[in-house]
Design an enzyme around this catalytic site. Structure first.
Site, PDB file in Angstrom:
ATOM      1  N   SER A  24     -12.420 -34.204 -24.543  1.00  0.00           N
ATOM      2  CA  SER A  24     -12.394 -33.617 -23.194  1.00  0.00           C
ATOM      3  C   SER A  24     -13.490 -34.271 -22.345  1.00  0.00           C
ATOM      4  CB  SER A  24     -12.628 -32.109 -23.277  1.00  0.00           C
ATOM      5  OG  SER A  24     -13.980 -31.865 -23.651  1.00  0.00           O
ATOM      6  N   ASP A  32      -8.432 -35.707 -23.166  1.00  0.00           N
ATOM      7  CA  ASP A  32      -7.828 -34.380 -23.024  1.00  0.00           C
ATOM      8  C   ASP A  32      -8.204 -33.816 -21.641  1.00  0.00           C
ATOM      9  OD1 ASP A  32      -6.523 -32.072 -23.895  1.00  0.00           O
ATOM     10  OD2 ASP A  32      -8.319 -31.221 -24.828  1.00  0.00           O
ATOM     11  N   GLU A  63       0.888 -32.848 -16.864  1.00  0.00           N
ATOM     12  CA  GLU A  63       1.226 -31.439 -17.087  1.00  0.00           C
ATOM     13  C   GLU A  63       1.930 -30.838 -15.872  1.00  0.00           C
ATOM     14  OE1 GLU A  63      -1.711 -29.052 -19.130  1.00  0.00           O
ATOM     15  OE2 GLU A  63      -1.263 -27.288 -17.917  1.00  0.00           O
ATOM     16  N   HIS A 107      -5.653 -21.450 -23.412  1.00  0.00           N
ATOM     17  CA  HIS A 107      -6.775 -22.008 -24.165  1.00  0.00           C
ATOM     18  C   HIS A 107      -7.703 -20.916 -24.692  1.00  0.00           C
ATOM     19  CE1 HIS A 107      -5.591 -25.616 -21.781  1.00  0.00           C
ATOM     20  NE2 HIS A 107      -5.768 -26.154 -22.969  1.00  0.00           N
ATOM     21  N   GLY A 108      -8.438 -21.253 -25.741  1.00  0.00           N
ATOM     22  CA  GLY A 108      -9.487 -20.357 -26.219  1.00  0.00           C
ATOM     23  C   GLY A 108      -9.024 -19.406 -27.316  1.00  0.00           C
ATOM     24  N   ALA A 118      -2.680 -24.167 -28.522  1.00  0.00           N
ATOM     25  CA  ALA A 118      -1.825 -23.828 -29.664  1.00  0.00           C
ATOM     26  C   ALA A 118      -2.592 -23.392 -30.912  1.00  0.00           C
ATOM     27  CB  ALA A 118      -0.915 -25.013 -29.976  1.00  0.00           C
ATOM     28  N   ASN A 151      -1.796 -29.199 -29.646  1.00  0.00           N
ATOM     29  CA  ASN A 151      -3.251 -29.273 -29.447  1.00  0.00           C
ATOM     30  C   ASN A 151      -3.975 -28.110 -30.114  1.00  0.00           C
ATOM     31  OD1 ASN A 151      -2.592 -31.372 -27.769  1.00  0.00           O
ATOM     32  ND2 ASN A 151      -3.674 -30.573 -25.988  1.00  0.00           N
TER      33      ASN A 151
END
Ligand code: G3H
Ligand code: 13P
Ligand code: ZN
Length: 343
Positions: free
Chosen positions: A57, A94, A148, A192-193, A230, A271
């Protein structure tokens, strides 16, 4: 001086995704920030003969340093070969948020980049994605590009998405045609997270929107789809973190069944970052709680690396289904390169 990913022994994602599509599996994309994570990836993926995408990232790049990352990737390839492995490794940006960042990564040996302009208006997303594609594809070694459509809930690097917006399938043909991207990340209910869904005790999280995925797949036959956010947020790690002094109540992720179903569809890249963070943190907390006098980093980073390796082997074998496909994809890449040289 610019360096090509081929000089580092890396590959782009083109053939990985073709094979993943044909074989009904997905390539795992694991985030890296430090040496232990890279070592875990190489051990897990060589032991399971799995292709892999190491992704970085913007924050990871600031943390680890661009030059250091380039040599870490080179070291990863070398280590893989010395272990007797023959697996394809891609180095991917990313959630890249600007043309300049994508360009800088490509010049520093990345074989694939994501340009994430999903929070911008549609036409601006197209224009920026197209600009990155023109640059990446004009490189003599062809760098792959992911973009995206739709916005995931939660934090995407610096970008805070207040509300998620599912991908509108009616945009995918126009978007991929006008941008020329190699793969498309879509929003079907992941985030995310470690806190992906708000569920009451004993309740199941809501299912992913497979109807949206299926409609994208119908409109883009054979086109690689990417799933962000994911992680499954495995309860064993959350329990271990809580047991040894952490506070992660209410952490919940995407079920492995849903991910297996996604991997069997047009989803070619899955991911996973948070699950690795949880595995490492659980192992470190355990060591430090049981041995409060320990202060040698190897004594807690070693177990963290082992926990991460086991987690990734599990993902490759039991979730994304990439195990056993590494050498086969490598052979296909070598054959394609041989054919190109012969032409
Ligand atoms: O999607 C984001 C990844 O989990 C990377 O997170 O921006 O904290 O490095 P980061
Ligand atoms: P998780 O937070 O679910 O691991 O998602 C990671 C990701 O999408 C990285 O781009
Ligand atoms: Zn992501």
């Amino acid at each position: 001086m610019a360096i090509s990913y081929k000089e580092l022994g890396l590959v782009n994602t083109k053939i990985m995704f073709q094979k993943a599509m044909e074989g009904g599996f997905a390539v795992p994309a694991y985030n890296i920030n430090n040496m232990e994570q890279v070592q875990a990836i190489i051990h897990a993926c060589v032991e399971t003969d799995s292709p892999v995408i190491m992704q970085v990232s913007k924050g990871a790049r600031q943390y680890a340093d661009a030059t250091m990352l380039r040599y870490m990737a080179m070291g990863a390839v070398q280590m893989m070969r010395e272990m007797g492995g023959n697996i394809p490794i891609a180095l991917h940006l990313d959630h890249g948020d600007s043309f300049e960042l994508a360009q800088d990564c490509i010049e520093n040996g990345f074989s694939s980049v994501m340009i994430d302009a999903s929070h911008l208006p549609y036409e601006e997303n197209i224009a920026l994605s197209r600009k990155v594609v023109e640059y990446a594809h004009s490189r003599p070694d062809y760098v792959s590009v992911e973009a995206e459509l739709g916005v995931l809930a939660g934090i995407e690097d610096d970008v805070q998405a207040e509300r998620s917006t599912y991908t509108h399938p009616e945009q995918v043909e126009d978007f991929t045609k006008r941008t020329g991207v190699d793969s498309l990340a879509i929003s079907i209910g992941t985030s995310h997270g470690a806190y992906k869904f708000k569920v009451k005790l004993g309740e199941e999280p809501p299912p992913l929107r497979f109807d949206i995925l299926e409609e994208c797949q119908r409109r883009l036959p054979g086109f690689p789809i990417v799933l962000h956010g994911a992680s499954s947020v495995l309860q064993d790690y959350v329990d271990m973190i809580n047991k040894y002094g952490g506070h992660m109540e209410g952490a919940v992720g995407v079920s492995e069944d849903q991910l297996r179903r996604a991997a069997g569809s047009a989803v070619c890249k899955i991911n996973i970052d948070s699950d690795g963070r949880l595995a490492m943190t659980a192992a470190i907390r355990k060591v430090l709680a049981e041995k409060p006098g320990e202060f040698d980093p190897r004594k807690y980073l070693g177990p963290a690396r082992d926990a991460l390796t086991e987690l990734m082997k599990h993902k490759n074998e039991k979730v994304v289904g990439s195990a056993g496909h590494g050498a086969e994809i490598m052979a296909a890449i070598e054959a394609a390169e041989g054919a190109a040289v012969a032409r």
